[in-house]
Design a protein around this motif. Sequence first.
Motif, PDB file in Angstrom:
ATOM      1  N   ARG A   9       0.837  -1.201   0.000  1.00  0.00           N
ATOM      2  CA  ARG A   9       0.000   0.000   0.000  1.00  0.00           C
ATOM      3  C   ARG A   9       0.874   1.254   0.000  1.00  0.00           C
ATOM      4  NH1 ARG A   9      -5.163  -0.230   1.807  1.00  0.00           N
ATOM      5  NH2 ARG A   9      -5.170   1.902   1.011  1.00  0.00           N
ATOM      6  N   PHE A  91      -2.707   3.236  -9.261  1.00  0.00           N
ATOM      7  CA  PHE A  91      -3.920   2.443  -9.094  1.00  0.00           C
ATOM      8  C   PHE A  91      -4.024   1.397 -10.189  1.00  0.00           C
ATOM      9  CE2 PHE A  91      -6.038   4.549  -5.667  1.00  0.00           C
ATOM     10  CZ  PHE A  91      -5.575   5.848  -5.699  1.00  0.00           C
ATOM     11  N   PHE A 103     -11.548  -0.743  -9.073  1.00  0.00           N
ATOM     12  CA  PHE A 103     -10.239  -0.239  -8.696  1.00  0.00           C
ATOM     13  C   PHE A 103      -9.748  -0.817  -7.378  1.00  0.00           C
ATOM     14  CE2 PHE A 103      -9.057   3.121 -11.675  1.00  0.00           C
ATOM     15  CZ  PHE A 103     -10.214   3.214 -12.419  1.00  0.00           C
ATOM     16  N   GLY A 104      -8.434  -0.984  -7.310  1.00  0.00           N
ATOM     17  CA  GLY A 104      -7.790  -1.352  -6.070  1.00  0.00           C
ATOM     18  C   GLY A 104      -7.545  -0.123  -5.202  1.00  0.00           C
ATOM     19  N   PRO A 105      -7.019  -0.338  -3.980  1.00  0.00           N
ATOM     20  CA  PRO A 105      -6.801   0.777  -3.052  1.00  0.00           C
ATOM     21  C   PRO A 105      -5.589   1.631  -3.391  1.00  0.00           C
ATOM     22  CG  PRO A 105      -6.053  -1.268  -2.083  1.00  0.00           C
ATOM     23  CD  PRO A 105      -6.692  -1.631  -3.375  1.00  0.00           C
ATOM     24  N   ARG A 108       0.974   3.895  -2.837  1.00  0.00           N
ATOM     25  CA  ARG A 108       1.552   5.234  -2.777  1.00  0.00           C
ATOM     26  C   ARG A 108       3.064   5.125  -2.738  1.00  0.00           C
ATOM     27  NH1 ARG A 108      -3.410   5.238  -1.735  1.00  0.00           N
ATOM     28  NH2 ARG A 108      -4.679   7.081  -2.135  1.00  0.00           N
TER      29      ARG A 108
END
Lengths: 112, 114
Positions: A9, A91, A103-105, A108
């Motif tokens: 993530r 994304f 969509f995925g999370p 970053r």
Amino acid sequence: NAGVMQNPRHLVRRRGQEARLRCSPMKGHSHVYWYRQLPEEGLKFMVYLQKENIIDESGMPKERFSAEFPKEGPSILRIQQVVRGDSAAYFCASSGTSGEQFFGPGTRLTVL
Amino acid sequence: AQSVAQPEDQVNVAEGNPLTVKCTYSVSGNPYLFWYVQYPNRGLQFLLKYITGDNLVKGSYGFEAEFNKSQTSFHLKKPSALVSDSALYFCAVSHFSGNTPLVFGKGTRLSVIA
């Protein structure tokens, strides 16, 4: 039915290192899209893949960036020799036969 | 080439009032239009889409959008805003109804004030 999964993530890299971003599509989906979101901007298309094939890579920089979606396993977006300008949210979206994208999370990426 | 314009960076509305988030598009051929919402540090969630048929499309969480071909617009609306609607909203377009990349607008930040 799990949604689109992305990992990690959050990813921190120093300039010159490599970044690998992974995306597992929803079960039954064979189409994967990668988008990049710069701060305070919308999503920009990078690359569209179907199992083992790149369908459209018109939005992906020609150098340092590559993507794959192997027969088995997740799709990988790879950025070599990262620079500060690569810092963004990446994304992944997947779709099945209907074409609707889920969509995925996001991942970053921060380049120090 | 396709493009999407969201003319407002920010929209503020009082809770309980109607809200509108504007979107205009440019596409050769028939447009396929989408609205997504993004909450902080999250991915995009699908709200609604226009493929064909009725110009008024109803979606999730009480949102709806009106397709206007003559004005090339697809504005997002909700009759009564909630504080929990505060988020970033993206309009997107494609020229094909199947599997094809989406072109997104820059997004509009909606702030609903209690």
